[in-house]
Design a protein around this motif. Structure first.
Motif, PDB file in Angstrom:
ATOM      1  N   VAL B  49      30.510  29.317  41.437  1.00 45.05           N
ATOM      2  CA  VAL B  49      30.623  28.282  40.449  1.00 45.05           C
ATOM      3  C   VAL B  49      29.678  28.528  39.156  1.00 45.05           C
ATOM      4  CG1 VAL B  49      30.449  25.887  39.781  1.00 45.05           C
ATOM      5  CG2 VAL B  49      31.459  26.864  41.868  1.00 45.05           C
ATOM      6  N   VAL B  50      30.175  28.757  37.933  1.00 49.10           N
ATOM      7  CA  VAL B  50      29.196  28.947  36.819  1.00 49.10           C
ATOM      8  C   VAL B  50      29.081  27.336  36.043  1.00 49.10           C
ATOM      9  CG1 VAL B  50      28.811  29.750  34.537  1.00 49.10           C
ATOM     10  CG2 VAL B  50      30.130  31.191  36.452  1.00 49.10           C
ATOM     11  N   TYR B  51      27.822  27.187  36.418  1.00 53.75           N
ATOM     12  CA  TYR B  51      27.690  25.476  35.661  1.00 53.75           C
ATOM     13  C   TYR B  51      27.321  25.751  34.241  1.00 53.75           C
ATOM     14  CZ  TYR B  51      25.648  21.091  34.501  1.00 53.75           C
ATOM     15  OH  TYR B  51      25.065  19.951  33.781  1.00 53.75           O
ATOM     16  N   TYR B  70      35.908  36.704  36.569  1.00 53.25           N
ATOM     17  CA  TYR B  70      37.149  36.246  37.204  1.00 53.25           C
ATOM     18  C   TYR B  70      37.962  37.189  37.625  1.00 53.25           C
ATOM     19  CZ  TYR B  70      41.678  33.779  37.171  1.00 53.25           C
ATOM     20  OH  TYR B  70      42.721  33.253  37.779  1.00 53.25           O
ATOM     21  N   GLN B  71      37.975  38.169  37.163  1.00 53.15           N
ATOM     22  CA  GLN B  71      38.992  39.524  37.765  1.00 53.15           C
ATOM     23  C   GLN B  71      38.214  40.149  38.746  1.00 53.15           C
ATOM     24  OE1 GLN B  71      39.688  41.578  33.846  1.00 53.15           O
ATOM     25  NE2 GLN B  71      41.596  40.722  33.930  1.00 53.15           N
ATOM     26  N   THR B  72      37.032  40.213  39.087  1.00 51.21           N
ATOM     27  CA  THR B  72      36.443  40.669  40.015  1.00 51.21           C
ATOM     28  C   THR B  72      36.492  39.721  41.195  1.00 51.21           C
ATOM     29  OG1 THR B  72      34.440  41.691  38.602  1.00 51.21           O
ATOM     30  CG2 THR B  72      33.940  41.419  40.913  1.00 51.21           C
ATOM     31  N   ALA B  73      36.073  38.417  40.998  1.00 54.32           N
ATOM     32  CA  ALA B  73      36.640  37.807  42.064  1.00 54.32           C
ATOM     33  C   ALA B  73      37.773  37.668  42.542  1.00 54.32           C
ATOM     34  CB  ALA B  73      36.298  36.100  41.659  1.00 54.32           C
ATOM     35  N   LYS B  74      38.857  37.616  41.614  1.00 50.39           N
ATOM     36  CA  LYS B  74      40.175  37.883  42.074  1.00 50.39           C
ATOM     37  C   LYS B  74      40.354  39.238  43.161  1.00 50.39           C
ATOM     38  CE  LYS B  74      44.045  36.399  40.309  1.00 50.39           C
ATOM     39  NZ  LYS B  74      45.099  36.009  39.483  1.00 50.39           N
ATOM     40  N   ARG B  75      39.936  40.315  42.587  1.00 53.73           N
ATOM     41  CA  ARG B  75      39.959  41.512  43.209  1.00 53.73           C
ATOM     42  C   ARG B  75      39.367  41.477  44.592  1.00 53.73           C
ATOM     43  NH1 ARG B  75      36.315  45.585  43.116  1.00 53.73           N
ATOM     44  NH2 ARG B  75      35.304  44.780  41.190  1.00 53.73           N
ATOM     45  N   LEU B  76      38.443  40.702  44.786  1.00 54.57           N
ATOM     46  CA  LEU B  76      37.492  40.556  45.834  1.00 54.57           C
ATOM     47  C   LEU B  76      38.050  39.381  46.913  1.00 54.57           C
ATOM     48  CD1 LEU B  76      33.792  41.100  44.537  1.00 54.57           C
ATOM     49  CD2 LEU B  76      35.518  43.079  45.896  1.00 54.57           C
ATOM     50  N   GLY B  77      39.062  38.913  46.332  1.00 53.10           N
ATOM     51  CA  GLY B  77      39.469  37.739  47.301  1.00 53.10           C
ATOM     52  C   GLY B  77      38.481  36.545  47.362  1.00 53.10           C
ATOM     53  N   LYS B  78      37.657  36.341  46.336  1.00 48.82           N
ATOM     54  CA  LYS B  78      36.728  35.584  46.058  1.00 48.82           C
ATOM     55  C   LYS B  78      37.099  34.248  45.332  1.00 48.82           C
ATOM     56  CE  LYS B  78      32.910  37.963  47.828  1.00 48.82           C
ATOM     57  NZ  LYS B  78      31.454  38.245  47.702  1.00 48.82           N
ATOM     58  N   GLY B  79      36.367  32.902  45.140  1.00 48.20           N
ATOM     59  CA  GLY B  79      36.736  32.172  44.291  1.00 48.20           C
ATOM     60  C   GLY B  79      36.022  31.996  43.161  1.00 48.20           C
ATOM     61  N   PHE B  80      36.254  31.577  42.107  1.00 44.87           N
ATOM     62  CA  PHE B  80      35.629  31.768  40.724  1.00 44.87           C
ATOM     63  C   PHE B  80      35.951  30.056  40.114  1.00 44.87           C
ATOM     64  CE2 PHE B  80      34.686  32.366  36.315  1.00 44.87           C
ATOM     65  CZ  PHE B  80      33.634  33.030  36.450  1.00 44.87           C
ATOM     66  N   ALA B  81      34.939  29.495  39.589  1.00 43.54           N
ATOM     67  CA  ALA B  81      35.240  28.326  38.866  1.00 43.54           C
ATOM     68  C   ALA B  81      34.300  28.069  37.962  1.00 43.54           C
ATOM     69  CB  ALA B  81      35.324  27.061  39.764  1.00 43.54           C
ATOM     70  N   LEU B  82      34.405  27.194  36.882  1.00 40.48           N
ATOM     71  CA  LEU B  82      33.477  26.757  35.879  1.00 40.48           C
ATOM     72  C   LEU B  82      33.254  25.214  36.012  1.00 40.48           C
ATOM     73  CD1 LEU B  82      34.860  28.393  32.631  1.00 40.48           C
ATOM     74  CD2 LEU B  82      33.451  29.412  34.337  1.00 40.48           C
ATOM     75  N   ALA B 111      33.821  21.258  41.619  1.00 36.28           N
ATOM     76  CA  ALA B 111      34.198  22.635  41.873  1.00 36.28           C
ATOM     77  C   ALA B 111      33.843  23.159  43.125  1.00 36.28           C
ATOM     78  CB  ALA B 111      33.409  23.530  40.806  1.00 36.28           C
ATOM     79  N   ILE B 112      32.896  22.656  43.949  1.00 37.01           N
ATOM     80  CA  ILE B 112      32.737  22.990  45.316  1.00 37.01           C
ATOM     81  C   ILE B 112      34.042  22.386  46.188  1.00 37.01           C
ATOM     82  CG2 ILE B 112      31.326  22.830  47.359  1.00 37.01           C
ATOM     83  CD1 ILE B 112      28.936  23.167  45.376  1.00 37.01           C
ATOM     84  N   GLY B 113      34.218  21.164  45.723  1.00 32.09           N
ATOM     85  CA  GLY B 113      35.535  20.683  46.634  1.00 32.09           C
ATOM     86  C   GLY B 113      36.696  21.186  46.621  1.00 32.09           C
ATOM     87  N   ALA B 114      36.885  21.643  45.184  1.00 30.09           N
ATOM     88  CA  ALA B 114      38.261  22.188  45.029  1.00 30.09           C
ATOM     89  C   ALA B 114      38.245  23.702  45.620  1.00 30.09           C
ATOM     90  CB  ALA B 114      38.354  22.481  43.370  1.00 30.09           C
ATOM     91  N   LEU B 115      37.177  24.138  45.740  1.00 28.83           N
ATOM     92  CA  LEU B 115      37.177  25.633  46.326  1.00 28.83           C
ATOM     93  C   LEU B 115      37.517  25.603  47.850  1.00 28.83           C
ATOM     94  CD1 LEU B 115      34.195  27.276  44.320  1.00 28.83           C
ATOM     95  CD2 LEU B 115      36.696  28.034  44.348  1.00 28.83           C
ATOM     96  N   GLY B 116      37.211  24.493  48.516  1.00 32.75           N
ATOM     97  CA  GLY B 116      37.555  24.148  49.782  1.00 32.75           C
ATOM     98  C   GLY B 116      36.578  24.333  50.769  1.00 32.75           C
TER      99      GLY B 116
END
Lengths: 144, 116
Positions: B49-51, B70-82, B111-116
């Motif tokens: 999460v980028v604050y 964002y693209q790195t996170a998607k490639r690695l199957g990780k979450g990314f949010a602002l 953001a943390i809540g949305a990331l589940g």
């Protein structure tokens, strides 16, 4: 400074700095301060600051690419109901045909700067540079 | 606003919080880009999460850093949010239509809540 053709308005600010990334905040501060005393509309100021910053970035990253960084000169004018920015460098002339904003649907890093400039300014054009200069970019923003 | 962007990293559970401060322009965005990639690539955390609540000016080089992360996170199957994106930064994100791409939340907790 070399002749750059007819003056497009009242000169609000002029700054000559080395074309380095650490100078961008200096340019932004000067442009912002000058416009706060004239144009005074926050949205217009933000647009012009962004466009100047992005255009200077292009000089830093591309115009002097592979060369020792030279200088860049930013002039800010206020004419009748518009702000005029001139950005001059001393690098080899750029190939204007190769400068194009990228498609926003193409999500990739890079290529947004030119799009931002064209999105926030009303006119953007390279003009014939004065003798001794490499490139002269002129941008205008209407004050509504 | 400070003249130089500062970057803090904090881990909450399995999520990394990256706090940025100041102007994030061409002079500092390479540092931000490396830091964001470093938080994603080869780490056990599952999201970043980028604050941006303390960020002033941002430019296209910073936006490029976010796209890269964002693209790195998607490639690695990780979450990314602002989170906490201010008016000035949001204006630039909207200009690039990236407000439709990045998950953007008011607060880090949201953001943390949305990331589940």
């Amino acid at each position: 400074m070399a002749d750059q053709g007819p003056v497009p308005g009242v000169l609000l600010a002029e700054v000559r700095v080395p074309a380095r990334s650490d100078q961008l905040r200096v340019v932004r501060r000067i442009v912002r301060d000058a416009l706060q005393g004239s144009a005074g509309i926050e949205e217009i100021i933000a647009d012009v600051v962004l466009a100047v910053d992005e255009a200077c970035q292009n000089v830093v990253r591309h115009a002097y690419s592979g060369l020792p960084p030279g200088d860049m000169v930013v002039q800010l004018f206020q004419a009748d109901r518009k702000v005029v920015v001139r950005l001059m460098d001393f690098a080899p002339p750029v190939d204007v045909s190769r400068i194009c904003p990228r498609d926003l649907g193409d999500l990739r890093p890079g290529g947004l700067g030119t799009y931002f400039i064209r999105a926030v300014m009303d006119t953007v054009e390279f003009r014939p540079p004065p003798p001794g200069a490499g490139n002269l970019l002129e941008m205008t923003k209407r004050i509504r | 606003m400070t003249d130089t962007a500062l970057l803090d990293l904090e881990t909450r559970g399995d999520i990394t919080i990256v706090t940025l401060r100041g102007d994030v322009d061409l002079d500092v965005s390479p540092q931000v880009r490396r830091a964001l990639k470093g938080c994603l690539d080869g780490t056990p955390e599952r999201a970043v999460v980028v604050y941006m609540g303390e960020v002033g000016y941002v430019d296209s080089s910073f936006i490029a850093s976010l796209i890269d992360a964002y693209q790195t996170a998607k490639r690695l199957g990780k979450g990314f949010a602002l989170a906490g994106v201010g008016t000035s930064a949001m204006r630039v994100l909207r200009l690039g239509r990236l407000d439709r791409v990045f998950p953007i939340h008011d607060t880090v907790d949201d953001a943390i809540g949305a990331l589940g």
